[in-house]
Design an enzyme around this catalytic site. Structure first.
Site, short mmCIF file in Angstrom:
data_model
loop_
_atom_site.label_atom_id
_atom_site.label_comp_id
_atom_site.label_asym_id
_atom_site.label_seq_id
_atom_site.Cartn_x
_atom_site.Cartn_y
_atom_site.Cartn_z
N HIS A 26 49.35 43.59 32.57
CA HIS A 26 49.07 44.04 31.21
C HIS A 26 47.89 45.10 31.45
O HIS A 26 47.44 45.53 32.72
CB HIS A 26 48.16 42.70 30.62
CG HIS A 26 46.97 42.13 31.38
ND1 HIS A 26 45.74 42.50 31.26
CD2 HIS A 26 46.80 41.02 32.13
CE1 HIS A 26 45.00 42.06 32.31
NE2 HIS A 26 45.74 40.95 32.72
N CYS A 78 46.13 38.00 37.50
CA CYS A 78 47.18 38.89 36.79
C CYS A 78 47.09 40.16 37.47
O CYS A 78 46.05 40.53 38.11
CB CYS A 78 46.93 38.94 35.41
SG CYS A 78 47.24 37.56 34.45
#
Length: 112
Positions: free
Chosen positions: A71, A87
């Site tokens: 992201h 992440c």
């Protein structure tokens, strides 16, 4: 239609975008901190979302491993660091480029 794939190098903090097994570009990333490392293995893009909000920047590409994804970020100073909860963070302009080149099902290899 071309076939895309992603290779993520956690130690180098780099994401590579391939199309038809040809390297298109490399991008700097942030990865998980020691307490919450980025998992290694073979995954695929399971979900995609534009403007997911908050800390996820302008794009979200969820992996086949639930709660993990690639992201953007609202904290560009974090790129190049080991600071996430596992992440892969990218600059928003970079994640937007990658987002356009991958589809649901795109393979993702995460290695050291």
């Amino acid at each position: 239609m071309s076939s895309s794939s992603l290779v993520i190098h956690t130690q180098r903090r780099q994401l590579e975008l391939y199309e038809d097994n040809r390297l298109i570009n490399r991008f700097p990333i942030a990865v998980g901190k020691n307490e919450t490392p980025t998992p290694h293995g073979f995954f695929y893009i399971a979900t995609k979302a534009m403007y997911p909000g908050g800390v996820f920047g302008s794009r979200w590409m969820g992996l086949s491993l639930p709660e993990y994804g690639i992201h953007g970020t609202n904290n560009p100073a974090s790129i190049g660091q080991a600071v996430s909860k596992g992440c892969i963070r990218m600059y928003n302009h970079d994640v937007e480029f990658v987002y356009q080149h991958v589809e649901i099902g795109t393979p993702v290899k995460i290695q050291s």
